[in-house]
Design an enzyme around this catalytic site. Structure first.
Site, PDB file in Angstrom:
ATOM      1  N   SER A  47       0.850  -1.183   0.000  1.00 47.05           N
ATOM      2  CA  SER A  47       0.000   0.000   0.000  1.00 47.05           C
ATOM      3  C   SER A  47       0.886   1.233   0.000  1.00 47.05           C
ATOM      4  CB  SER A  47      -0.899   0.007   1.233  1.00 47.05           C
ATOM      5  OG  SER A  47      -0.137   0.276   2.399  1.00 47.05           O
ATOM      6  N   ASP A  48       0.286   2.367  -0.253  1.00 48.30           N
ATOM      7  CA  ASP A  48       0.988   3.635  -0.082  1.00 48.30           C
ATOM      8  C   ASP A  48       0.460   4.274   1.196  1.00 48.30           C
ATOM      9  OD1 ASP A  48       2.355   5.977  -0.203  1.00 48.30           O
ATOM     10  OD2 ASP A  48       1.682   6.560  -2.188  1.00 48.30           O
ATOM     11  N   ASP A  49       1.267   4.244   2.250  1.00 46.35           N
ATOM     12  CA  ASP A  49       0.927   4.835   3.540  1.00 46.35           C
ATOM     13  C   ASP A  49      -0.509   4.464   3.935  1.00 46.35           C
ATOM     14  OD1 ASP A  49       1.367   6.195   5.872  1.00 46.35           O
ATOM     15  OD2 ASP A  49       1.023   8.177   5.012  1.00 46.35           O
TER      16      ASP A  49
END
Length: 969
Positions: free
Chosen positions: A316-318
């Site tokens: 995931s992104d953050d």
């Protein structure tokens, strides 16, 4: 002394018992000392798949879920033989990694990660190591690491080999500190410069980004299958369609058609997977066609894994998973969000407060299948084995101290900065400056004195600002004056501004006095260098309303325009250096400054590099990887647009301020002898485009040969041009280099009307030049299996009388031809004033009786000034005929020594059909000379020939020449 019989008897009775006791004791000791069998997952000789399978069978559900997030950070413990860290201080150091001012030296970073890793290996049940990630956009984002030019600057080098060397250095610095993965490179296509993350990208073109991205990944990961401790796992991000958000605002939708996405946004990621074998991919925040990337099974599974064969792990992104609930509203709660993400293919949750921890209860409740968890865990574990973390978990702190920002990497940063600088204008060849002719130099501007290295940076512990670089280069040879002139924002200067919240512009009214002081300094100087643009607080990742970075204007911020105008108004020569992270609409500067440089963020050695370029110690050779518009209203302005995107604005222009691929040098270059061999191929075959580049100036310099492609006719519209090759070459004065580009089947494929990636027969135009706005063209025909070329079938008749190939000998005292007719032609046909006449003269070429004399005068007044003679091969003027059975045109010429134009008109290229006629030149000298040109010179097969002109173009005044023995055979 002899033993008594009793003692001897007792000894004999005791010996068997004692022996039994001894043997039992020895066996017990041996049993204790014999090591337990090594579990297969710890056997480095086994295949990774076997080790993963064995380890999975030994893990509890909780241990599996811990592999899918950073939950281990919440319970950090250490085994530190150096006594540098305790569990508490280690937690504090790791917890402060995202703080802007933390100074974690290379040595302490290595010791910290060794201590945490040792605890994981030695004190946890299964001894599974952790992966320490980090950011590495243009240098490892930790104190004391080398800071190279920002990504957009690296793209300006147009030098993939250099980029690979740079990311090899970045990977080595990251790995030496104990990091095993970096979230880099950014492969987003930047198609809207309002977006604050434009600086993080490698530009607007899919091919350029692909080549630079592959180079970066290969540098980070190395060239072998296993990734050693001198390299790190690369992460391609942000997948996908992140670089052209609606409104230019971060995380906004990327709702474009599948064809547009496959043509433009997918290619860099596909190259990363299939060529560079990237180990990890990060999902993007945005949605595509209403589906957020973190929940997009089509994107993450069907395309990435099934079509492209990606076998690494997806992160995931953050807080991208949390956004499924809070922003996108496609999940009811975090349980729902984690199920959507895991099902789509997101293997790892990188958020600071992980949500994948709730998978434990969901598996136990039967809401999530354990097979889904095992699939994700297996991918993460395989990555750890690939990195060698089970077998070589520790790093050398001494090596980390030595390699980070050491002399070799610092020199590489200097080379990169030199090659990234783009010279945009150089009026009257003011540059390079001759220090011997200067007594006083003024350095002015808000970006001159501080070190600006761009976003995703930390203090490199060393750096040379523009002012410091000029000071060091000038020494005592000239007087140096410095004035800041104005301040842009309220944020701290340099990289620290990237972290600042609630940034405001400084009031322009408060800058009046400082601008006046700057103008006064310029008046006292022989030349002024003005350093303006943006800073790290004005273009950056916008991750909150209190931390914005996107803009609705591309003009200079604050009082900077006032500053530039005040300095230029002094009348002194002004050289502008732009330090910024996106294209700017600097129209006044482009029109009025004596010279303009684009520097982007040049890294820690940028000040020295710029000084070397300014004074001619180095020759600029960078090229723009992104288009500069005149105004934000011209967006989107990317160069590879579709043909219908051609209309100009009223009272304005759509032409770019600076075109994609632009960049000047202190020397000059000539492109000639462009050719394609062979000129016709079948689908699946290859060809070669070649061009000769000559350094026609007096300095050694770099030029970038850029190859663009356009398919003339296709089942779906094609870009007016798209980059398909480039090569940066260094040439000494007078040196000529033949540059060759391979034309491959993959290069010619399009996403056709049926969404198949295929080659359609037709004519492909290859354009080569120093930038997208200055090219020469050659054509390649791709014929289908049945001989079809995509061109219209020839319907014109074959003219009677053309069998012999002779058009005219002019030996019968008549202006006549075996077929067709001769006409005196000129621009008067289109409203011009030029005039010409034709007549028979004697003798002709090679002792023949007659020739055709052509005389006239070119007079200004028409849009295209020309005059001469025209041969029309049809029964009526300009009626096309089919001469495809012939090979070319031959004639003799003689005249006044001037250069004339041979112009070939076809039905497809008549000047009335949207494309100009093809042409070449010949010289009519004092003696007869024969000229022969194949039809391929004019990009035709002769199947729709409507005219051949022998004309004088452009040059005003009278002319006279003669032609004879004209043949088409």
């Amino acid at each position: 002394m002899a033993m008594s019989a009793r003692v001897r008897t007792l000894s004999l009775r005791l010996c068997p018992a004692l022996l039994l006791i001894v043997f039992a004791s020895v066996n017990a000791l041996l049993a204790q000392e014999k090591p337990a069998a090594t579990p297969p997952y710890k056997d480095a000789a086994l295949p990774i798949s076997d080790r993963v399978a064995d380890l999975l069978t030994r893990m509890t559900l909780e241990e599996k879920i811990e592999q899918l997030n950073w939950g281990w950070q919440q319970k950090v413990d250490v085994v530190d033989p150096t006594k540098t860290y305790t569990a508490e201080t280690a937690r504090q150091a790791l917890g402060a990694e995202w703080a802007g001012d933390i100074q974690l030296t290379p040595r302490k970073a290595a010791i910290l990660r060794n201590a945490v890793q040792r605890y994981q290996i030695e004190k946890t049940r299964l001894g599974i190591p952790v992966m320490f990630p980090g950011e590495a956009l243009h240098g490892y984002m930790e104190y004391g690491s080398t800071s190279f030019p920002q990504a957009l600057g690296l793209a300006s080098t147009w030098d993939p080999a250099l980029v690979k060397r740079i990311f090899t250095a970045i990977g080595e610095e990251a790995g030496s500190r104990g990091s095993s993965q970096v979230f880099s490179p950014v492969l987003d296509i930047a198609r809207d410069p309002r977006w604050g993350r434009t600086e993080e990208t490698l530009g607007e073109d899919p091919y350029l980004v692909s080549r630079m991205g592959v180079a970066a990944i290969e540098g980070l990961q190395g060239d072998s299958f296993l990734i050693d401790r001198h390299h790190v796992l690369a992460t391609a991000k942000h997948f996908a369609v992140h670089g052209m958000p609606e409104g230019g605002t971060n995380t906004a939708p990327g709702n474009y058609s599948e064809r547009v996405i496959r043509e433009n946004f997918f290619p860099p990621f596909q190259a990363a997977v299939q060529e560079a074998h990237v180990g990890s991919v990060m999902a993007s925040y945005n949605e595509i066609d209403g589906v957020p990337s973190h929940a997009n099974r089509w994107l993450l599974d069907r395309v990435l894994r099934q079509e492209w064969g990606f076998d690494g792990y997806i992160s995931s992104d953050d807080d991208g998973i949390q956004m499924l609930v809070a922003t996108h509203h496609v999940a009811r709660d975090m349980n729902d969000a984690t199920r959507l993400a895991l099902d789509a293919g997101v293997d790892f949750d990188v958020s600071e407060v992980p949500v994948y921890t709730n998978l434990v209860q969901q598996v136990k409740a039967g809401a999530v299948a354990i097979a889904q968890v095992d699939r994700a865990v297996a991918r993460v574990l395989a990555t750890k084995f690939l990195l060698g973390l089970f077998d070589h978990p520790y790093v050398d702190p001494d090596y980390a101290e030595r390699i980070n920002n050491g002399p070799e990497h610092r020199q590489l940063a200097l080379e990169a900065a030199r090659k990234s600088i783009v010279l945009l204008t150089n009026n009257k060849n003011l540059l390079p400056l001759d220090l011997a002719k200067l007594k006083t130099i003024a350095v002015i501007g808000p970006n001159a004195a501080d070190l600006h290295i761009g976003g995703y940076s930390r203090d490199p512990g060393f750096g040379i600002s523009v002012l410091d670089g000029i000071k060091a280069r000038v020494g005592d040879k000239a007087k140096l004056l410095y004035e800041k002139g104005c301040k842009i924002t309220t944020a701290p200067e340099g990289y620290r501004g990237w972290w600042a919240d609630n940034v405001e512009l400084v009031d322009t009214k408060s800058q009046v006095d400082s601008i006046k002081a700057a103008a006064d300094a310029a008046r006292k100087a022989d030349v002024a260098i003005v350093v303006v643009g943006e800073n790290e607080s004005t273009n950056r990742e916008a991750w909150a309303e209190t931390h914005r970075g996107d803009r609705d204007s591309l003009d200079l911020l604050g009082a900077q325009n006032d500053l530039v105008k005040a300095v230029i108004d002094t009348g002194k020569p002004v050289i502008v250096l732009l330090i910024n992270g996106r294209p700017l609409s600097v129209n006044y500067i482009a029109e009025n400054a004596a010279a303009v440089f684009e520097g982007w963020y040049m890294g820690e050695m940028g000040g020295q590099a710029f000084a070397e370029v300014l004074f001619g110690d180095a020759n600029p050779g960078g090229k723009l990887p992104i288009t500069f518009p005149h105004t934000v209203g011209a967006l989107p302005d990317f160069y590879n647009h579709k043909p219908s995107d051609h209309r100009s604005y009223e009272f304005s222009t759509r032409k770019p301020l600076f075109a994609f691929g632009s960049g000047l040098s202190y020397t000059t270059f000539k492109f000639d002898n462009l050719r394609v061999e062979p000129q016709q191929i079948l689908p699946g075959a290859t060809a070669k485009v070649s061009v000769e580049i000559t350094n026609t100036g007096s300095r050694e310099g770099d030029e970038v040969a850029q190859l663009y492609l356009h398919q003339r006719v296709a089942s779906v519209t094609q870009p007016v041009m798209k980059l398909t090759g480039f090569e940066r070459v260094t040439l000494k004065p007078g040196e000529k280099r033949n540059v060759e580009f391979a034309v491959t089947p993959e290069m010619l494929k399009i996403w056709d009307i049926n969404m198949q990636h295929a080659i359609e027969p037709g004519v492909f135009e290859f354009m080569v030049g120093p930038n997208s706005d200055d090219t020469k063209t050659v054509k390649l025909t791709v014929a289908g299996l049945n001989g079809d070329t995509g061109k219209p079938a020839a319907t014109a008749p074959v003219p009677a009388g053309s069998e012999s190939g002779v058009v005219s000998t002019f030996d019968d005292d008549k202006v006549a031809a075996n077929y067709g007719m001769w006409i005196a032609a000129g621009d008067s046909m289109s409203g011009g004033k030029s005039k010409s006449s034709i007549a028979i003269v004697e003798p002709g070429a090679q002792g023949s009786k007659g020739a055709l004399a052509v005389s006239g005068e070119n007079i200004a007044g028409g849009p295209f000034v020309f005059a001469g003679a025209l041969f029309s091969p049809g029964p009526a003027p300009m009626q096309p005929v089919n001469l495809s059975g012939k090979k070319g045109i031959s004639f003799w010429a003689k005249g006044d020594g001037a250069t004339y134009t041979l112009l070939v008109l076809t039905e497809a290229r008549s000047g009335q059909s949207g494309e100009p006629p093809a042409m070449t030149t010949f010289v009519a000298g004092p003696e007869w000379k024969q000229y022969t040109f194949p039809f391929s010179t004019f990009e035709t097969d002769g199947g729709d020939l409507s005219g051949i002109g022998f004309i004088r173009v452009g040059n005003l005044g009278k002319f006279q020449f003669a032609i004879d023995q004209v043949e088409i055979k």
